[in-house]
Design an enzyme around this catalytic site. Structure first.
Site: not given
Ligand code: HSE
Length: 428
Positions: A14, A45, A129, A131, A196, A200, A297
């Protein structure tokens, strides 16, 4: 021209996307906002000599960004929870604006980080992402009472389910493809086990329903149990399998759940494929709105990160996140509905011995829990197989009853493997 001086923490996909987008579209952004974005510092790092830092000074210590008085806004793009949260807190304490793509930190600590209201912390890139869904909920739909939010909010899962469907490939084969394309989290278990998407959905639910950032209140299930044959059976029954985040206000309270779901092929969400995400919001005045775009992405996520940076720039650096309702004394701590109490129609794939009377046993176990059968598929087994899948679509049934029936079914001697259960997405 005014300058907004950026410090970037992290140099992964990113962060590199952000640098590249400023290099290619920085002039256009300056024209739009009257503010030139400049990279003051980059901290990571690991060094990556091949990446053009656009004049930013490199250091190995993210705290250098906070200490530098010439950094106006810090982009927290390192991910994880520990150091990232520490950086956000110290940056805010030092009076910096902060933009983060970190859904884990916001989902777990959103209440605390935003508690004082008027906090210059933005996180558009944390959900879906490219949106602009955070801005849409906070501003575009601010006049509405939200009824439901349904999201395809994990690009990796959607990519994997699409490739499994289109190419008939097995689960493990497609995971490595998603990782190679830079969609998956550092630990891909976060993607495929639903964590994940749950991060969200926690954020979407908090914003949409003016409630707390309560990750622990969600029911979370990933896609690891989905086989290519489930996708084919679902198609025969008129559905696509999508990994959904659902936040839905019902008479019983707020449902917040993340799991694979059967979506009727006729629904727009069913045709959102590959790494694309989509969030459907149903609200009282605007009705049904659908937001769709790439969900993962480097470039797509960088677009959302820079949207936040430009919001600070365009408002002469004064833009703040809307105060969370709880800090204004208006939060409605909505009752959450326990998963056990939620009714759904269910797809069941039951591997059984190919013997007389087995279907009757299965039907009787379902009937013992008052579960009615809507449709059945059973195919001839291939000559090599001694077992056969019985695929059943049930009528609406409350979760606790299906769980009890699944337990009874698993105890039948004729059931010879794990039963797959996929809920049908609720209508809204
Ligand atoms: N790993 C997450 C996905 C990346 O596949 O949506 C974006 O948050």
């Amino acid at each position: 021209m005014n300058k907004l001086r950026i410090g970037i923490a992290g140099l992964g996909t990113v962060a590199q996307g952000v640098l590249h987008l400023i290099a290619t579209n920085g002039d256009l952004m300056a024209k739009r906002t009257g503010v030139q974005l400049s990279i003051q510092r980059v901290a990571s790092r690991t060094t990556k000599p091949e990446v053009d830092l656009l004049g930013g000074v490199f250091s190995n210590n993210v705290h250098d960004l906070v200490a530098d008085p010439d950094v106006d806004v810090i982009l927290e793009l390192i991910g994880g929870e520990g150091l990232a949260k520490e950086l956000i807190e110290s940056a805010l304490a030092a009076g910096k604006r902060v933009v983060t793509a970190n859904k884990a930190v916001i989902a777990a600590h959103g209440d605390q980080l935003l508690a004082s209201g008027n906090v210059p912390l933005r996180f558009e890139a944390a959900v879906a992402g490219a949106i602009p869904i955070i801005q849409s909920l906070n501003q575009g739909l601010a006049a509405n009472r939200i009824e439901s939010i349904y999201g395809i909010i994990n690009g990796t899962c959607n990519y994997m389910l699409t490739v499994m469907e289109e190419e008939g490939l097995a689960f493990d084969q497609v995971l490595s493809q998603a990782q190679a394309l830079g969609y998956a989290e550092a630990d891909p278990a976060f993607d495929i086990e639903g964590v994940d998407a749950a991060h969200k959905l926690t954020i979407l639910a908090a914003l949409g329903f003016a409630t707390s950032y309560d990750f622990s209140a969600l029911y979370v299930e990933g896609i690891t149990q989905i086989a290519a044959e489930d996708i084919q059976y679902a198609q025969e029954l008129g559905f696509k399998i999508k990994h959904l985040g659902i936040a839905r206000n019902t008479d019983a309270g707020l449902e917040t759940r993340v799991h694979p779901a059967l979506v009727p092929t006729s629904e727009l969400l069913a045709s959102v494929n590959g790494v694309m995400n989509a969030v459907q919001v149903v609200s009282d005045a605007a009705g049904e709105t659908l937001f769709s775009g790439p969900g993962a992405g480097g470039a797509a996520t960088a677009s959302a990160v820079l949207a936040d940076v430009l919001t600070f720039a365009a408002t002469n650096f004064s833009e703040r996140e809307p105060s969370p309702p709880e800090s204004q004394g208006t939060a409605t701590q909505i009752q959450r509905v326990a998963m056990d109490a939620i009714p759904s129609a269910c797809y069941l794939r039951i591997p059984t011995l190919d013997q007389p009377g087995v279907f009757a046993q299965v039907a009787s176990a379902l009937s013992a829990h008052s579960i009615s059968i809507e449709a059945v598929i059973q195919k001839e087994p291939s000559s090599a197989d001694t077992s056969v899948s019985i695929v059943i679509l049930t009528d609406m049934v409350v979760e606790s009853a299906v769980n009890a029936a699944l337990k009874d079914l698993a105890e039948l001697a004729a059931v010879v493997g794990n039963i797959t259960r996929i809920r049908v997405a609720p209508t809204h």
